[in-house]
Design a protein around this motif. Structure first.
Motif, PDB file in Angstrom:
ATOM      1  N   VAL A   1       0.887  -1.163   0.000  1.00 49.34           N
ATOM      2  CA  VAL A   1       0.000   0.000   0.000  1.00 49.34           C
ATOM      3  C   VAL A   1       0.926   1.215   0.000  1.00 49.34           C
ATOM      4  O   VAL A   1       1.374   1.672   1.048  1.00 49.34           O
ATOM      5  N   GLY A   2       1.254   1.714  -1.184  1.00 48.78           N
ATOM      6  CA  GLY A   2       2.236   2.792  -1.288  1.00 48.78           C
ATOM      7  C   GLY A   2       3.602   2.270  -0.888  1.00 48.78           C
ATOM      8  O   GLY A   2       4.109   1.294  -1.450  1.00 48.78           O
ATOM      9  N   ASP A   3       4.202   2.909   0.115  1.00 55.86           N
ATOM     10  CA  ASP A   3       5.504   2.475   0.618  1.00 55.86           C
ATOM     11  C   ASP A   3       5.378   1.460   1.750  1.00 55.86           C
ATOM     12  O   ASP A   3       6.376   0.961   2.240  1.00 55.86           O
ATOM     13  N   ILE A   4       4.163   1.180   2.160  1.00 56.61           N
ATOM     14  CA  ILE A   4       3.935   0.273   3.281  1.00 56.61           C
ATOM     15  C   ILE A   4       3.759  -1.153   2.763  1.00 56.61           C
ATOM     16  O   ILE A   4       2.993  -1.398   1.845  1.00 56.61           O
ATOM     17  N   VAL A   5       4.481  -2.086   3.379  1.00 54.87           N
ATOM     18  CA  VAL A   5       4.350  -3.497   3.056  1.00 54.87           C
ATOM     19  C   VAL A   5       3.726  -4.166   4.276  1.00 54.87           C
ATOM     20  O   VAL A   5       4.243  -4.047   5.389  1.00 54.87           O
ATOM     21  N   ILE A   6       2.609  -4.848   4.058  1.00 51.68           N
ATOM     22  CA  ILE A   6       1.902  -5.486   5.164  1.00 51.68           C
ATOM     23  C   ILE A   6       1.493  -6.891   4.742  1.00 51.68           C
ATOM     24  O   ILE A   6       1.093  -7.115   3.600  1.00 51.68           O
ATOM     25  N   GLY A   7       1.637  -7.832   5.671  1.00 53.77           N
ATOM     26  CA  GLY A   7       1.264  -9.206   5.398  1.00 53.77           C
ATOM     27  C   GLY A   7      -0.249  -9.344   5.307  1.00 53.77           C
ATOM     28  O   GLY A   7      -0.996  -8.603   5.948  1.00 53.77           O
ATOM     29  N   GLN A   8      -0.697 -10.314   4.511  1.00 54.99           N
ATOM     30  CA  GLN A   8      -2.134 -10.504   4.357  1.00 54.99           C
ATOM     31  C   GLN A   8      -2.804 -10.900   5.667  1.00 54.99           C
ATOM     32  O   GLN A   8      -3.950 -10.516   5.907  1.00 54.99           O
ATOM     33  N   ASP A   9      -2.095 -11.653   6.515  1.00 56.31           N
ATOM     34  CA  ASP A   9      -2.686 -12.007   7.809  1.00 56.31           C
ATOM     35  C   ASP A   9      -2.872 -10.773   8.682  1.00 56.31           C
ATOM     36  O   ASP A   9      -3.907 -10.600   9.324  1.00 56.31           O
ATOM     37  N   SER A  10      -1.904  -9.878   8.687  1.00 54.33           N
ATOM     38  CA  SER A  10      -2.039  -8.638   9.452  1.00 54.33           C
ATOM     39  C   SER A  10      -3.129  -7.750   8.865  1.00 54.33           C
ATOM     40  O   SER A  10      -3.886  -7.106   9.603  1.00 54.33           O
ATOM     41  N   LEU A  11      -3.206  -7.718   7.548  1.00 55.24           N
ATOM     42  CA  LEU A  11      -4.241  -6.921   6.900  1.00 55.24           C
ATOM     43  C   LEU A  11      -5.632  -7.458   7.232  1.00 55.24           C
ATOM     44  O   LEU A  11      -6.560  -6.677   7.493  1.00 55.24           O
ATOM     45  N   SER A  12      -5.772  -8.783   7.270  1.00 56.86           N
ATOM     46  CA  SER A  12      -7.080  -9.355   7.621  1.00 56.86           C
ATOM     47  C   SER A  12      -7.431  -9.064   9.078  1.00 56.86           C
ATOM     48  O   SER A  12      -8.604  -8.861   9.409  1.00 56.86           O
ATOM     49  N   ILE A  13      -6.450  -9.009   9.967  1.00 55.92           N
ATOM     50  CA  ILE A  13      -6.697  -8.656  11.369  1.00 55.92           C
ATOM     51  C   ILE A  13      -7.178  -7.214  11.471  1.00 55.92           C
ATOM     52  O   ILE A  13      -8.137  -6.914  12.191  1.00 55.92           O
ATOM     53  N   VAL A  14      -6.542  -6.308  10.744  1.00 55.91           N
ATOM     54  CA  VAL A  14      -6.940  -4.900  10.766  1.00 55.91           C
ATOM     55  C   VAL A  14      -8.350  -4.736  10.217  1.00 55.91           C
ATOM     56  O   VAL A  14      -9.194  -4.048  10.810  1.00 55.91           O
ATOM     57  N   VAL A  15      -8.641  -5.386   9.103  1.00 49.84           N
ATOM     58  CA  VAL A  15      -9.974  -5.285   8.501  1.00 49.84           C
ATOM     59  C   VAL A  15     -11.024  -5.895   9.424  1.00 49.84           C
ATOM     60  O   VAL A  15     -12.100  -5.318   9.639  1.00 49.84           O
ATOM     61  N   GLY A  16     -10.725  -7.050  10.008  1.00 51.88           N
ATOM     62  CA  GLY A  16     -11.659  -7.685  10.936  1.00 51.88           C
ATOM     63  C   GLY A  16     -11.925  -6.825  12.164  1.00 51.88           C
ATOM     64  O   GLY A  16     -13.065  -6.706  12.630  1.00 51.88           O
ATOM     65  N   THR A  17     -10.878  -6.206  12.687  1.00 50.59           N
ATOM     66  CA  THR A  17     -11.029  -5.324  13.844  1.00 50.59           C
ATOM     67  C   THR A  17     -11.876  -4.111  13.498  1.00 50.59           C
ATOM     68  O   THR A  17     -12.760  -3.719  14.267  1.00 50.59           O
ATOM     69  N   LEU A  18     -11.615  -3.510  12.344  1.00 54.61           N
ATOM     70  CA  LEU A  18     -12.414  -2.358  11.925  1.00 54.61           C
ATOM     71  C   LEU A  18     -13.878  -2.732  11.726  1.00 54.61           C
ATOM     72  O   LEU A  18     -14.780  -1.974  12.105  1.00 54.61           O
TER      73      LEU A  18
END
Length: 163
Positions: free
Chosen positions: A5-22
């Motif tokens: 995401v731009g200059d940010i690299v994030i793992g799909q598992d972390s991304l799913s945690i963020v989306v689930g939390t939101l």
């Protein structure tokens, strides 16, 4: 796998945690602010006698609150499980969650989210810039600083009672 995401690299598992939390936080916020049951729960938590006098079944409301708390905890555990190893010190995560809730202001779901983000960022910066061991106490240090500056939390709504 990772996502960029731009200059940010994030793992799909972390991304799913963020989306689930939101999603969970949005669902809880909408429930407590827009539904009759959510507003009744807020009323019962603020003044049990007044809620009872207005016809709200307080004991049933408290039972539902415990059920919602258990369901939210189960979802949080499901979100946390893929990225965390089972550990005897896992209970200390509750202290960080408590600090996030106090920093954001009790009763404010968006405030608790902001408090959690603040705690997470400060912990990561402390782990990078400060000597070993400081990362574990930064949540408490930030909590104390916020309590000195704004005791009700960053996003708490102050309510005054007329007597």
């Amino acid at each position: 796998k990772v996502e960029r995401v731009g200059d940010i690299v994030i793992g799909q598992d972390s991304l799913s945690i963020v989306v689930g939390t939101l999603l969970l936080c949005t669902l809880l916020y909408l429930f407590f602010s827009k539904t009759r049951l959510g507003i009744a729960m807020q009323a019962a938590s603020q003044n049990q006698l007044a809620a009872y006098c207005m016809g709200i079944p307080v004991s049933r409301i408290f039972s539902l609150i415990w059920g919602i708390s258990a369901a939210a905890s189960a979802v949080a555990g499901i979100l946390l499980a893929p990225s965390t190893v089972l550990d005897v010190n896992m209970g200390f995560l509750g202290f960080k969650a408590f600090a996030a809730a106090v920093i954001g202001g009790f009763g404010s779901i968006p405030g608790a989210l902001v408090g959690g983000i603040v705690i997470g960022i400060v912990e990561q910066l402390a782990g990078y810039y400060l000597p070993a061991g400081f990362q574990e106490v930064t949540a408490n240090i930030v909590l104390l600083l916020v309590l000195f500056v704004r005791p009700q939390g960053l996003f708490a709504e102050t309510q005054r009672k007329k007597v």
